[in-house]
Motif scaffolding. Structure first.
Motif: not given
Length: 656
Positions: A6, A497, A499-501, A512, A514
């Motif tokens: 993403h 990274n 998550p979801e950003s 958390n 990654n």
């Protein structure tokens, strides 16, 4: 390793190029740097676009702030300042006598030093709450440093003249710091250093008072704990119980009033009046009981009259000139640090601004004038300023009222201090010093920053077991060592990274976060200079080795890109640029590509001039870590079949 697909767009979006600032002439750049260093407050802005006559008035108001606020002075202000001035005078008189004894000077010079300097500061100072006078730490420093060269008992005249000379050089040094806009030098005395040094000095001062408390006539010249304890317990047969009982009683009274006033702030005046009360009660007790004939030492005769001139007493010849200069500079720095810190503290409560450089000029001028009028070093002590603040002072007129009260004392009341016992002065000093031992601040340092606690305790132990000078040198040395370590060993952090950003943060701070497959993202947390360039090169190489070892053990996608986040790199020198060039060669030899993210304007300017941008290719420099990761991922997914086209694909990414 988390999936970071993403982090790059499915439809190739535009990547922003990092702009290179337009070139500026070297003279203009140097001028701006000097202006930010020495004139961050831009004191000349008020003179712009003003006629010559107005500029002259503004110039006078800059150096004599009294001309600015005096036209707005009201009768209501006078009532408040009158009460505050009389209140601090009741504290200044006994403290002045006590601190003069601490400096091994005749007591009368403590009163002299509470008369002239406050008048000078009232005209030149920018603080409304600072109450000027002598302080214990500067008095102790004066006695310690001058006492190493001249014995105050064997040669009192020379010692007195050296004290005036040291005060003169302290004033010159302070005024020069202010005029040359070098006030930032005082900032090298960190909060931890001041807490430890003040506590150590207060402990030493309290130990020195055992001489008066126990009624001893002979005492060690050393200030360290071992020397004082050896001197005290080697003379147990000379202890005077009368003096000890009297001192303990008055000390208990002073501490009790301080505790009561602290619990009931509206009764602050009880604590403020307590020292003068003890002087009066002690003098009456000695006079009525003739205790001076039974081992209780008294001040003796204090001559009446105002400050005699002392300019002709200044010593500018060898071999004592250097000790006077050294004493003046060290005591001047300590006095500045205390006075400016106290002034700024109270200005925050009343929401007005203190100009540090103007304060230095005011302190310097009052000490230069004081040295010529039989005064020794003065500054703005916390205890007296706190009383001034709590008494409701409105302007520096409270200092003028205090000076008038001291003048009245010098002219008419000095004979009344003849029977004042020295043990009372010792009790006054001890009670004042206990407030400087801030154990709560030390515990706060322990909880927040262990290194600051080490600095604090080093200063404290150095003063208590060595000397005041040794403690100060140790504390400043450790503080400077810490600064050098920060510069020479900056942090490098692995980023991941969220998550979801499109946000990338330190993986230790955000567990958390990654890791991005095939990409190592490192953040450099400081400017890159010659002091840390070699370390950064080695540390980045170790990060690469560790990441490759981790990838091999986990069987994940091989490392392809190393992204350096340079958001925190405010500047770079030629050694830093050479380090980046070497890192580029090193990564290329290992089959990796070096990518830069968000280098600042100053960094980009130097990278451009050094041809590094041309060497690495501007297509490998990105505005954000997110864009850099997106470009690398795009190339990882589209160039697997032909790695040789990486550079072409990077240029495509930037030009889409």
């Amino acid at each position: 390793m988390g999936n970071a697909d993403h982090a790059y767009p499915s439809n190739v979006e535009c990547a922003h190029r990092v702009a290179i600032p337009p070139p500026k002439p070297f003279v203009k750049t140097l001028k701006n740097s000097l202006k930010e260093t020495f004139f961050p407050d831009d004191p000349l802005r008020q003179f712009k676009n003003q006629p010559l006559s107005r500029r002259f008035v503004l110039g006078l108001q800059y150096f004599l702030p009294i001309l600015e606020w005096a036209p707005r002075y009201t009768f209501e202000f006078l009532k408040s300042d009158l009460i505050a001035g009389i209140t601090i005078a009741s504290l200044a008189i006994p403290q002045g006598i006590s601190y003069a004894k601490l400096a091994n000077l005749p007591p009368i010079f403590g009163l002299y030093s509470s008369f002239v300097p406050p008048l000078v500061y009232a005209m030149m100072g920018s603080s409304r709450d600072l109450a000027v006078g002598t302080v214990a730490v500067a008095s102790l420093l004066t006695a310690s440093m001058l006492g190493d060269e001249v014995d105050a008992k064997e040669n009192p005249t020379l010692y007195l003249h050296l004290a005036f000379t040291a005060t003169f050089f302290a004033g010159v040094f302070q005024a020069c710091l202010g005029l040359l806009r070098l006030g930032f030098i005082v900032d090298f005395l960190s909060h931890a250093t001041i807490v430890g040094f003040m506590a150590g000095a207060a402990t030493v001062v309290c130990l020195q008072q055992l001489k008066a408390i126990l009624g001893l006539e002979h005492f060690t010249q050393g200030t360290d704990l071992v020397s004082v304890m050896r001197s005290v317990f080697s003379q147990t047969h000379k202890w005077r119980w009368e003096s000890g009982v009297l001192g303990c009683c008055f000390l208990f009274f002073l501490i009790s009033t301080r505790y009561f006033s602290k619990r009931k702030p509206k009764f602050f005046w009880i604590s403020a009046m307590a020292p003068l009360t003890t002087v009066i009660l002690g003098s009456l007790l000695v006079y009525l009981t003739h205790a001076e004939k039974h081992g209780v030492q008294v001040i003796g005769e204090l001559k009446k009259g105002l400050n005699p001139p002392s300019f002709g007493d200044l010593v500018f010849v060898s071999p004592y000139l250097m000790v006077a200069i050294k004493t003046g500079i060290i005591t001047g720095v300590i006095a500045l640090a205390e006075g400016i810190a106290v002034g700024r503290s109270f200005s925050m409560f009343k929401n007005y601004h203190i100009d540090g450089n103007k304060e230095m000029i005011a302190f310097g001028t009052m000490n230069i004038v004081g040295s010529c009028t039989s005064c020794y070093l003065t500054t703005g002590p916390f205890s007296r300023s706190a009383v001034n603040y709590n008494a409701g002072c409105k302007t520096a007129v409270s200092n003028i009222v205090m000076a008038v009260a001291v003048m009245f004392t010098l002219l008419f009341l000095t004979p009344l201090f003849h029977y004042t016992p020295l043990v009372v002065l010792a009790a006054i000093i001890i009670s004042a010093m206990l407030g400087l031992i801030d154990y709560e601040a030390a515990m706060h340092l322990w909880h927040v920053d262990k290194f600051d606690f080490i600095v604090c305790m080093s200063a404290y132990l150095g003063v208590v077991f060595g000397s005041v000078t040794i403690g100060l040198v140790i504390a400043i040395s450790i503080s400077l060592l810490r600064v050098l370590l920060f510069v020479a060993r900056p942090r490098t952090l692995v980023m991941g990274n969220i998550p979801e950003s499109m946000i990338y943060r330190n993986v230790e701070q955000y567990p958390n976060a990654n890791n991005v497959p095939g990409i190592l993202i490192l953040e450099i947390d400081a400017p890159i200079y010659f002091t840390n360039a070699s370390y950064l090169r080695e540390r980045i190489a170790r990060w690469i080795d560790e990441e490759e070892d981790r990838i091999k053990s986990s069987g994940e996608t091989g490392l392809q890109y190393v992204i350096l986040d340079m958001s925190a790199v405010g500047n770079i020198d030629t050694s830093g640029i050479s380090m980046l060039e070497e890192m580029k060669k090193t990564t290329e030899r290992r089959g990796l590509k070096l990518v830069l993210a968000n280098p600042g304007g100053e960094v980009m300017k130097k990278l451009n001039k050094s041809k590094f941008i041309e060497n690495i290719g501007q297509e490998w420099i990105y505005l954000t870590v997110g864009e850099a990761v997106g470009a690398c991922n795009y190339m990882l997914h589209t160039c697997k079949s032909n790695p040789a086209k990486k550079d072409d694909q990077a240029e495509t990414w930037n030009n889409v």
